[in-house]
Design a protein around this motif. Structure first.
Motif, PDB file in Angstrom:
ATOM      1  N   ASP A  75     -10.088   4.883  -0.080  1.00 20.94           N
ATOM      2  CA  ASP A  75      -9.267   4.321  -1.163  1.00 20.94           C
ATOM      3  C   ASP A  75      -9.090   2.827  -0.996  1.00 20.94           C
TER       4      ASP A  75
ATOM      5  N   ARG B  96       0.757   4.013  -2.901  1.00 14.76           N
ATOM      6  CA  ARG B  96       0.498   5.421  -2.592  1.00 14.76           C
ATOM      7  C   ARG B  96       1.607   6.314  -3.154  1.00 14.76           C
ATOM      8  N   THR B  97       2.847   5.866  -3.021  1.00 12.84           N
ATOM      9  CA  THR B  97       3.980   6.617  -3.558  1.00 12.84           C
ATOM     10  C   THR B  97       3.864   6.766  -5.074  1.00 12.84           C
TER      11      THR B  97
ATOM     12  N   PHE C 277      -1.332   6.090   7.128  1.00 11.28           N
ATOM     13  CA  PHE C 277      -2.646   5.943   6.513  1.00 11.28           C
ATOM     14  C   PHE C 277      -3.700   6.406   7.503  1.00 11.28           C
TER      15      PHE C 277
ATOM     16  N   ILE D  67      -3.099   5.023  -5.181  1.00 13.96           N
ATOM     17  CA  ILE D  67      -4.103   5.076  -4.126  1.00 13.96           C
ATOM     18  C   ILE D  67      -3.838   6.287  -3.251  1.00 13.96           C
ATOM     19  N   GLY D  68      -4.865   6.686  -2.483  1.00 14.88           N
ATOM     20  CA  GLY D  68      -4.689   7.739  -1.490  1.00 14.88           C
ATOM     21  C   GLY D  68      -4.374   7.125  -0.143  1.00 14.88           C
ATOM     22  N   ASP D  69      -4.739   7.829   0.926  1.00 12.28           N
ATOM     23  CA  ASP D  69      -4.332   7.364   2.257  1.00 12.28           C
ATOM     24  C   ASP D  69      -5.492   7.019   3.179  1.00 12.28           C
TER      25      ASP D  69
ATOM     26  N   MET E 205       0.828  -1.206   0.000  1.00 11.61           N
ATOM     27  CA  MET E 205       0.000   0.000   0.000  1.00 11.61           C
ATOM     28  C   MET E 205       0.856   1.247   0.000  1.00 11.61           C
ATOM     29  N   VAL E 206       1.968   1.242   0.745  1.00  9.34           N
ATOM     30  CA  VAL E 206       2.865   2.395   0.760  1.00  9.34           C
ATOM     31  C   VAL E 206       3.435   2.619  -0.638  1.00  9.34           C
TER      32      VAL E 206
END
Length: 239
Positions: free
Chosen positions: A68, A5-6, A40, A10-12, A1-2
């Motif tokens: 997200d 997101r990077t 998150f 996806i958002g947080d 997920m990190v």
């Protein structure tokens, strides 16, 4: 997920639900600090009793928050129920992750094309020759051609392969010698090279995803055969 997101995929915001039993309590208890450490935002965090039949209120509450990521530490009936309610409600977050049962053949049978992109616990290296051979032999040995699940089944079979190889190397049924060999040896299995560290297996798939009819392992990404996750999850199709 990190990583996702990077990459801007996806958002947080995360919504998490969990069954009020040991499985859900333990995993949600580990997830909360992990999500916080990774920055998150846990927008929703609720448990539900074992045996809950109507999961639509939960899904509708979560949908209103537009997260997200949706994470459910669920048992098989809940996994199927949450997925079905999400489809009915057109709740389609970028990541949709459910618990036990996602890796079962029943999941693919029930949802068909709507399984595409759903993540869950488990997975395997679906393109590997040993796994393809195991799948074919499993189907051939079952009276109704049933497929194995894509989580515990292959791991269980691999553990038996390790035991067999340890006995063969020792040359006899010597419990202490076999145990020592299991503790220190390396084994060829259908899920790859197997080895214990501190009496624990070292290779697991924590995240799998249905992609084109197969439940591939996607994380840890360092595992041999890891697939790139499909993000965002495709929209639900009409049944």
């Amino acid at each position: 997920m990190v990583k996702l997101r990077t990459e801007g995929k996806i958002g947080d915001t995360v919504a998490m639900v969990s069954v009020a039993d040991g499985f859900g309590i333990d995993l949600s208890g580990a997830a909360r600090p992990a999500l916080a450490k990774a920055n998150f935002k846990l927008a929703y965090d609720k448990t539900y009793p074992v045996g809950t039949q109507d999961l639509s209120p939960i899904v509708n509450e979560v949908k209103a928050l537009n997260p997200d990521v949706f994470i459910a530490f669920s048992y098989p009936p809940d996994t199927l129920g949450l997925t079905e309610q999400a489809r009915i409600a057109s709740f389609n977050p970028k990541i949709f992750y459910t618990g036990v049962g996602t890796a079962f053949p029943l999941f693919k049978q029930k949802f068909g094309a709507n399984a595409q992109g759903v993540m869950g616990i488990g997975g395997w290296s679906g393109d590997s020759a040993p796994i393809k051979d195991y799948l074919a032999r499993h189907k051939a040995s079952a009276a109704n051609g049933a497929e194995p699940d894509r989580w515990a089944s292959a791991v269980t079979y691999a553990s038996l392969q390790m035991l067999q190889q340890a006995i063969e190397r020792v040359g006899k049924i010597d419990r202490e010698a076999v145990i020592k060999d299991l503790q220190t040896g390396t084994f060829d299995t259908i899920i790859g090279k197997g080895k214990f560290e501190n009496n624990l297996p070292t290779k697991y798939w924590w995240v799998g995803q249905w992609q084109d009819g197969e439940f591939y392992g996607v994380a840890p990404a360092t595992n041999e055969g890891a697939r790139t996750p499909v993000i965002p999850k495709p929209a639900w199709k009409a049944p």
